[in-house]
Design a protein around this motif. Sequence first.
Motif, short mmCIF file in Angstrom:
data_model
loop_
_atom_site.label_atom_id
_atom_site.label_comp_id
_atom_site.label_asym_id
_atom_site.label_seq_id
_atom_site.Cartn_x
_atom_site.Cartn_y
_atom_site.Cartn_z
N LEU A 102 -19.24 -0.16 7.74
CA LEU A 102 -18.69 -1.51 7.55
C LEU A 102 -17.78 -1.55 6.33
O LEU A 102 -16.69 -2.14 6.37
N PHE A 103 -18.19 -0.91 5.24
CA PHE A 103 -17.39 -0.89 4.03
C PHE A 103 -16.06 -0.18 4.26
O PHE A 103 -15.00 -0.66 3.82
N LEU A 104 -16.08 0.92 4.98
CA LEU A 104 -14.84 1.63 5.30
C LEU A 104 -13.90 0.75 6.13
O LEU A 104 -12.70 0.69 5.86
N ILE A 105 -14.45 0.06 7.11
CA ILE A 105 -13.63 -0.85 7.93
C ILE A 105 -13.05 -1.96 7.07
O ILE A 105 -11.87 -2.31 7.20
N CYS A 106 -13.85 -2.51 6.15
CA CYS A 106 -13.36 -3.57 5.27
C CYS A 106 -12.22 -3.08 4.38
O CYS A 106 -11.26 -3.82 4.12
N ILE A 107 -12.32 -1.84 3.89
CA ILE A 107 -11.23 -1.29 3.08
C ILE A 107 -9.95 -1.20 3.90
O ILE A 107 -8.86 -1.56 3.42
N LEU A 108 -10.06 -0.74 5.14
CA LEU A 108 -8.88 -0.65 6.00
C LEU A 108 -8.27 -2.04 6.25
O LEU A 108 -7.04 -2.19 6.21
N VAL A 109 -9.11 -3.03 6.49
CA VAL A 109 -8.61 -4.39 6.70
C VAL A 109 -7.94 -4.90 5.43
O VAL A 109 -6.87 -5.52 5.48
N GLN A 110 -8.54 -4.60 4.27
CA GLN A 110 -7.97 -5.04 2.99
C GLN A 110 -6.58 -4.43 2.76
O GLN A 110 -5.66 -5.11 2.33
N VAL A 111 -6.44 -3.15 3.07
CA VAL A 111 -5.14 -2.49 2.93
C VAL A 111 -4.14 -3.09 3.93
O VAL A 111 -2.97 -3.27 3.61
N PHE A 112 -4.61 -3.40 5.12
CA PHE A 112 -3.76 -4.04 6.12
C PHE A 112 -3.24 -5.38 5.61
O PHE A 112 -2.05 -5.69 5.74
N PHE A 113 -4.13 -6.17 4.99
CA PHE A 113 -3.70 -7.46 4.44
C PHE A 113 -2.67 -7.27 3.32
O PHE A 113 -1.72 -8.05 3.21
N ALA A 114 -2.84 -6.24 2.51
CA ALA A 114 -1.85 -5.96 1.47
C ALA A 114 -0.51 -5.59 2.11
O ALA A 114 0.55 -6.04 1.65
N GLY A 115 -0.55 -4.81 3.17
CA GLY A 115 0.68 -4.47 3.89
C GLY A 115 1.34 -5.69 4.50
O GLY A 115 2.57 -5.82 4.47
N LEU A 116 0.53 -6.59 5.04
CA LEU A 116 1.10 -7.84 5.57
C LEU A 116 1.81 -8.63 4.47
O LEU A 116 2.89 -9.18 4.69
N ALA A 117 1.20 -8.66 3.29
CA ALA A 117 1.79 -9.40 2.18
C ALA A 117 3.09 -8.76 1.69
O ALA A 117 4.05 -9.45 1.35
N ILE A 118 3.12 -7.44 1.68
CA ILE A 118 4.31 -6.74 1.18
C ILE A 118 5.43 -6.73 2.20
O ILE A 118 6.59 -6.99 1.87
N PHE A 119 5.12 -6.46 3.46
CA PHE A 119 6.15 -6.22 4.45
C PHE A 119 6.43 -7.39 5.40
O PHE A 119 7.45 -7.38 6.06
N VAL A 120 5.51 -8.34 5.49
CA VAL A 120 5.70 -9.43 6.44
C VAL A 120 5.97 -10.76 5.74
O VAL A 120 7.04 -11.34 5.90
N ASN A 121 4.99 -11.20 4.94
CA ASN A 121 5.13 -12.50 4.29
C ASN A 121 4.23 -12.53 3.05
O ASN A 121 3.02 -12.32 3.18
N PRO A 122 4.80 -12.84 1.88
CA PRO A 122 3.98 -12.89 0.66
C PRO A 122 2.83 -13.90 0.73
O PRO A 122 1.88 -13.80 -0.04
N ALA A 123 2.89 -14.84 1.64
CA ALA A 123 1.79 -15.80 1.80
C ALA A 123 0.49 -15.10 2.20
O ALA A 123 -0.60 -15.65 2.01
N ASN A 124 0.59 -13.88 2.71
CA ASN A 124 -0.60 -13.13 3.11
C ASN A 124 -1.40 -12.59 1.93
O ASN A 124 -2.47 -12.03 2.13
N LEU B 84 -1.87 1.40 -10.95
CA LEU B 84 -3.09 2.14 -10.59
C LEU B 84 -3.90 1.44 -9.51
O LEU B 84 -4.77 2.05 -8.91
N HIS B 85 -3.61 0.17 -9.25
CA HIS B 85 -4.37 -0.59 -8.26
C HIS B 85 -4.33 0.06 -6.87
O HIS B 85 -5.39 0.31 -6.29
N PRO B 86 -3.15 0.39 -6.33
CA PRO B 86 -3.15 1.06 -5.03
C PRO B 86 -3.71 2.48 -5.09
O PRO B 86 -4.26 2.97 -4.10
N VAL B 87 -3.59 3.13 -6.23
CA VAL B 87 -4.17 4.46 -6.38
C VAL B 87 -5.69 4.36 -6.28
O VAL B 87 -6.34 5.16 -5.60
N MET B 88 -6.26 3.36 -6.94
CA MET B 88 -7.71 3.15 -6.87
C MET B 88 -8.14 2.77 -5.45
O MET B 88 -9.24 3.14 -5.01
N ALA B 89 -7.29 2.06 -4.73
CA ALA B 89 -7.59 1.75 -3.33
C ALA B 89 -7.68 3.03 -2.52
O ALA B 89 -8.56 3.18 -1.67
N PHE B 90 -6.78 3.95 -2.80
CA PHE B 90 -6.82 5.25 -2.12
C PHE B 90 -8.10 6.00 -2.47
O PHE B 90 -8.74 6.60 -1.60
#
Length: 141
Positions: free
Chosen positions: A23-45, A106-112
Amino acid sequence: MKSNEVSTRFKVSGVSFALLSILFLICILVQVFFAGLAIFVNPANWTKHTGFIHLFEFIPVLMFIIAFVGKLPRWVIGHSAALFGVIFVMYFTANITPVLPWAAALHPVMAFVLFWMSVKSVPKVWEMTFKRKQREGVAAE
């Protein structure tokens, strides 16, 4: 305490820990997906990204408690504590930006790091929990 009580506690704890690890691994993937949505789609994400962490940030604490109470191996207890420590560092790097702007990098590095720790632990926990049962079943026959 009887040995099968310990065995049952170990099995229940192991299964719970394994499920929480997945579950934690899935949550990390969803969290990174939300960051990608915010960066590449719409900052409102960003609200999704900053809000979603509050739904799973304490999973490692629960994993730690389960590992400790279930008397799982020390590496499992240490791993869950380390996951929570990395989450703390993630909060630090996200909120220290006005004082130390380079720390935000370092924030995205720590996410990795968090992702890698989770990816590496899921198979080990799976092995510890489910393969042991198969070996015990073969030995009992």
